[in-house]
Write a protein that holds these residues in place. Structure first.
Motif, PDB file in Angstrom:
ATOM      1  N   LEU A   1      -5.130  -0.478 -19.481  1.00 54.93           N
ATOM      2  CA  LEU A   1      -3.871  -1.153 -19.769  1.00 54.93           C
ATOM      3  C   LEU A   1      -2.979  -0.270 -20.645  1.00 54.93           C
ATOM      4  O   LEU A   1      -1.771  -0.112 -20.366  1.00 54.93           O
ATOM      5  N   LEU A   2      -3.535   0.306 -21.667  1.00 50.34           N
ATOM      6  CA  LEU A   2      -2.753   1.165 -22.554  1.00 50.34           C
ATOM      7  C   LEU A   2      -2.275   2.419 -21.830  1.00 50.34           C
ATOM      8  O   LEU A   2      -1.143   2.872 -22.035  1.00 50.34           O
ATOM      9  N   GLU A   3      -3.121   2.960 -20.960  1.00 50.07           N
ATOM     10  CA  GLU A   3      -2.707   4.129 -20.173  1.00 50.07           C
ATOM     11  C   GLU A   3      -1.565   3.780 -19.233  1.00 50.07           C
ATOM     12  O   GLU A   3      -0.632   4.576 -19.045  1.00 50.07           O
ATOM     13  N   LEU A   4      -1.631   2.594 -18.650  1.00 58.84           N
ATOM     14  CA  LEU A   4      -0.567   2.182 -17.725  1.00 58.84           C
ATOM     15  C   LEU A   4       0.748   1.984 -18.462  1.00 58.84           C
ATOM     16  O   LEU A   4       1.812   2.375 -17.960  1.00 58.84           O
ATOM     17  N   VAL A   5       0.694   1.379 -19.630  1.00 61.10           N
ATOM     18  CA  VAL A   5       1.914   1.207 -20.419  1.00 61.10           C
ATOM     19  C   VAL A   5       2.553   2.558 -20.698  1.00 61.10           C
ATOM     20  O   VAL A   5       3.772   2.740 -20.536  1.00 61.10           O
ATOM     21  N   ASP A   6       1.733   3.521 -21.105  1.00 57.32           N
ATOM     22  CA  ASP A   6       2.269   4.864 -21.372  1.00 57.32           C
ATOM     23  C   ASP A   6       2.832   5.499 -20.108  1.00 57.32           C
ATOM     24  O   ASP A   6       3.905   6.119 -20.125  1.00 57.32           O
ATOM     25  N   LYS A   7       2.127   5.347 -18.997  1.00 56.98           N
ATOM     26  CA  LYS A   7       2.563   5.961 -17.738  1.00 56.98           C
ATOM     27  C   LYS A   7       3.869   5.336 -17.244  1.00 56.98           C
ATOM     28  O   LYS A   7       4.754   6.039 -16.736  1.00 56.98           O
ATOM     29  N   LEU A   8       3.989   4.027 -17.397  1.00 57.23           N
ATOM     30  CA  LEU A   8       5.231   3.371 -16.993  1.00 57.23           C
ATOM     31  C   LEU A   8       6.414   3.844 -17.839  1.00 57.23           C
ATOM     32  O   LEU A   8       7.552   3.889 -17.360  1.00 57.23           O
TER      33      LEU A   8
ATOM     34  N   THR B   1       0.846  -1.200   0.000  1.00 59.07           N
ATOM     35  CA  THR B   1       0.000   0.000   0.000  1.00 59.07           C
ATOM     36  C   THR B   1       0.885   1.255   0.000  1.00 59.07           C
ATOM     37  O   THR B   1       0.960   2.000   0.967  1.00 59.07           O
ATOM     38  N   SER B   2       1.536   1.476  -1.123  1.00 59.62           N
ATOM     39  CA  SER B   2       2.528   2.540  -1.222  1.00 59.62           C
ATOM     40  C   SER B   2       1.920   3.922  -1.029  1.00 59.62           C
ATOM     41  O   SER B   2       2.554   4.820  -0.469  1.00 59.62           O
ATOM     42  N   THR B   3       0.682   4.121  -1.482  1.00 64.83           N
ATOM     43  CA  THR B   3       0.025   5.417  -1.322  1.00 64.83           C
ATOM     44  C   THR B   3      -0.856   5.450  -0.080  1.00 64.83           C
ATOM     45  O   THR B   3      -1.707   6.333   0.059  1.00 64.83           O
ATOM     46  N   GLY B   4      -0.663   4.504   0.811  1.00 68.40           N
ATOM     47  CA  GLY B   4      -1.471   4.411   2.014  1.00 68.40           C
ATOM     48  C   GLY B   4      -2.753   3.649   1.754  1.00 68.40           C
ATOM     49  O   GLY B   4      -3.060   3.263   0.628  1.00 68.40           O
ATOM     50  N   HIS B   5      -3.506   3.417   2.819  1.00 68.14           N
ATOM     51  CA  HIS B   5      -4.761   2.686   2.689  1.00 68.14           C
ATOM     52  C   HIS B   5      -5.837   3.598   2.104  1.00 68.14           C
ATOM     53  O   HIS B   5      -6.088   4.697   2.611  1.00 68.14           O
ATOM     54  N   CYS B   6      -6.437   3.130   1.011  1.00 70.54           N
ATOM     55  CA  CYS B   6      -7.611   3.789   0.430  1.00 70.54           C
ATOM     56  C   CYS B   6      -7.353   5.249   0.074  1.00 70.54           C
ATOM     57  O   CYS B   6      -8.137   6.146   0.415  1.00 70.54           O
ATOM     58  N   HIS B   7      -6.248   5.498  -0.620  1.00 62.66           N
ATOM     59  CA  HIS B   7      -5.996   6.862  -1.076  1.00 62.66           C
ATOM     60  C   HIS B   7      -7.170   7.302  -1.950  1.00 62.66           C
ATOM     61  O   HIS B   7      -7.595   6.576  -2.857  1.00 62.66           O
ATOM     62  N   PRO B   8      -7.735   8.487  -1.716  1.00 58.64           N
ATOM     63  CA  PRO B   8      -8.941   8.904  -2.434  1.00 58.64           C
ATOM     64  C   PRO B   8      -8.816   8.844  -3.953  1.00 58.64           C
ATOM     65  O   PRO B   8      -9.761   8.470  -4.649  1.00 58.64           O
TER      66      PRO B   8
ATOM     67  N   GLU C   1       0.212   8.437 -10.567  1.00 59.32           N
ATOM     68  CA  GLU C   1      -0.134   9.865 -10.516  1.00 59.32           C
ATOM     69  C   GLU C   1       0.046  10.423  -9.116  1.00 59.32           C
ATOM     70  O   GLU C   1       0.565  11.542  -8.942  1.00 59.32           O
ATOM     71  N   VAL C   2      -0.346   9.672  -8.106  1.00 55.83           N
ATOM     72  CA  VAL C   2      -0.189  10.123  -6.719  1.00 55.83           C
ATOM     73  C   VAL C   2       1.291  10.218  -6.354  1.00 55.83           C
ATOM     74  O   VAL C   2       1.738  11.190  -5.720  1.00 55.83           O
ATOM     75  N   ILE C   3       2.068   9.193  -6.732  1.00 53.70           N
ATOM     76  CA  ILE C   3       3.502   9.210  -6.426  1.00 53.70           C
ATOM     77  C   ILE C   3       4.157  10.460  -6.996  1.00 53.70           C
ATOM     78  O   ILE C   3       4.966  11.124  -6.334  1.00 53.70           O
ATOM     79  N   GLU C   4       3.780  10.805  -8.227  1.00 59.84           N
ATOM     80  CA  GLU C   4       4.357  11.984  -8.872  1.00 59.84           C
ATOM     81  C   GLU C   4       3.842  13.273  -8.242  1.00 59.84           C
ATOM     82  O   GLU C   4       4.632  14.150  -7.853  1.00 59.84           O
ATOM     83  N   LYS C   5       2.531  13.412  -8.120  1.00 58.25           N
ATOM     84  CA  LYS C   5       1.929  14.663  -7.656  1.00 58.25           C
ATOM     85  C   LYS C   5       2.309  14.986  -6.221  1.00 58.25           C
ATOM     86  O   LYS C   5       2.543  16.163  -5.872  1.00 58.25           O
ATOM     87  N   GLU C   6       2.383  13.978  -5.358  1.00 64.46           N
ATOM     88  CA  GLU C   6       2.647  14.215  -3.941  1.00 64.46           C
ATOM     89  C   GLU C   6       4.123  14.092  -3.573  1.00 64.46           C
ATOM     90  O   GLU C   6       4.474  14.178  -2.395  1.00 64.46           O
ATOM     91  N   GLY C   7       4.974  13.886  -4.564  1.00 62.78           N
ATOM     92  CA  GLY C   7       6.411  13.822  -4.293  1.00 62.78           C
ATOM     93  C   GLY C   7       6.796  12.695  -3.357  1.00 62.78           C
ATOM     94  O   GLY C   7       7.645  12.864  -2.470  1.00 62.78           O
ATOM     95  N   LEU C   8       6.224  11.520  -3.573  1.00 57.72           N
ATOM     96  CA  LEU C   8       6.406  10.439  -2.601  1.00 57.72           C
ATOM     97  C   LEU C   8       7.780   9.789  -2.658  1.00 57.72           C
ATOM     98  O   LEU C   8       8.228   9.219  -1.662  1.00 57.72           O
TER      99      LEU C   8
END
Length: 413
Positions: free
Chosen positions: A75-82, A42-49, A306-313
């Protein structure tokens, strides 16, 4: 009445009602600071909104679209995001469900691409529970005992573990590389070795980081002999170590990485990444699976990234990791032989006065911490290492709170 298997031992006494951020709320009405993160999941914590919203939206439009039958947007969005975060040159991905499946996919690709039968793994590594990956696992016999014969073609080389050997990092690294060369001379010739499979930080093996000279030594030998370097990033990936992938601390280039755990914030999803040239050497029909690349899991993974990037995790994991490691070292008493880690992977190894692993005290500390509201896990060959794996969203105050409880535990246990 049907019951769960009695062999599913529970590490804590908690039955969860709900989770939020770094906390789990039990059916007993208590709130627990969760420094297990579902074993690093749970890298972004439990139940990140944001993750919850993405998953809920996807459930309403498509739950399952088998990805060798039809293609779907998540799936295609994830490939692009990765593609924005994967190491340079690793531009082709294959998805599965679990870490074990990902490691097996890397093994299959390595053997098919090289035409070689053998792999070398490293002592203390954990790669899974299937027959192949349990054979490759040497963090403890509990993962492989009782269902022999295991898979052939696996050879084990030392990992540079200074505390275990009682040496400096330099001495341990010299030994590990020298023994690897000896394995080439005595057990598997380089011409029959398909891959090295290694964790940047031993996970179940006790939270032991590798080092730059060791990994660059593997890279040099891989290049010299046409061997593939597989970095098992299942526990160390997606910001956990304070860099996006654990191997990036060591300036080393992998040929394949395996991913899972923190990728989708708790939804089952795993995979491997390699160059398109290498991935194309997989044999036709060798990659697939009913549930791999599940639409809801992929939507959750996109939201996670998106959360990892936006929140600087990633940066937060680096800063909080230093805070946690330094704090755990300050608190260590005479019964703790070593405190080590990288980013938000911190382990305290309990050792008796005679130098023997002190599993009873480690277990006692982990259990007492749970009673005080801090959830931890143990690991290591002797289960005498207490590990801290908070979510990447953990705050400075939450780390201080955890260290406060840990200090009380060490005084009482």
């Amino acid at each position: 009445m049907t019951r769960l298997s009695p062999r599913l031992a529970q590490a804590t006494p908690v039955t969860v009602d709900h989770g939020e951020g770094c906390y789990l709320h039990g059916t007993d009405g208590r709130r627990y600071l969760d420094f297990t993160a579902g074993i690093g999941v749970t890298s972004t914590g439990h139940c990140h909104p944001h993750v919850v919203e993405a998953a809920q939206k996807q459930v309403g439009s498509l739950i399952h679209g088998q990805y060798t039958t039809v293609m779907h947007k998540p799936l295609l969005e994830l490939v692009d995001k990765l593609g924005e975060v994967l190491p340079e040159g690793l531009d082709s991905v294959f998805f599965a469900n679990s870490g074990s499946e990902a490691v097996e996919a890397s093994l299959r690709l390595s053997r098919q691409a090289t035409g070689r039968p053998n792999v070398i793994v490293f002592h203390g590594g954990f790669h899974g529970r299937t027959v192949a990956t349990a054979t490759m696992t040497t963090s403890g016999t509990r993962f492989s005992a009782g269902f022999s014969p295991l898979m052939g073609g696996v050879h084990v080389a030392p990992f540079p573990n200074p505390y275990r050997y009682g040496w400096t990092e330099e001495q341990a690294t010299d030994f590990a590389l020298q023994e690897l060369d000896y394995i080439f001379a005595t057990l598997t010739s380089p011409e029959e070795t398909a891959a090295f499979v290694v964790e940047p930080v031993l996970g179940e093996g006790g939270y032991v980081p590798g080092n730059t000279r060791f990994f660059q030594g593997l890279r040099e030998r891989a290049d010299r002999h046409g061997i593939l370097l597989v970095m098992d990033e299942i526990q160390t990936g997606f910001g956990r170590t304070g860099k996006f992938f654990g191997h990036q601390h060591f300036d080393v280039r992998p040929d394949i990485i395996t991913i899972a755990k923190g990728l989708a914030s708790g939804f089952p999803l795993s995979g491997i990444a390699a160059s398109e040239e290498l991935m194309s050497k997989a044999w036709p029909g060798s990659q697939g699976g009913t549930y791999g690349g599940n639409a809801v899991s992929c939507a959750a993974a996109v939201a996670t990234l998106e959360v990892i990037e936006k929140e600087g995790l990633v940066a937060n994991a680096a800063a909080r990791g230093v805070q946690l490691l330094e704090g755990a070292r300050r608190l260590a008493d005479g019964g703790i032989g070593d405190v080590r880690g990288l980013g938000l992977l911190v382990g305290s190894e309990f050792t008796a006065s005679d130098g023997v692993a002190d599993r009873p005290r480690a277990t006692g500390a982990q259990q007492l911490a749970a009673k005080k509201g801090l959830l931890l896990l143990t690991c290591g060959a002797h289960m005498n290492v207490v590990r801290m794996i908070p979510p990447l969203i953990v705050t400075e105050q939450q780390v201080d709170d955890a260290l406060g409880i840990w200090g009380e535990v060490l005084q009482e246990v």
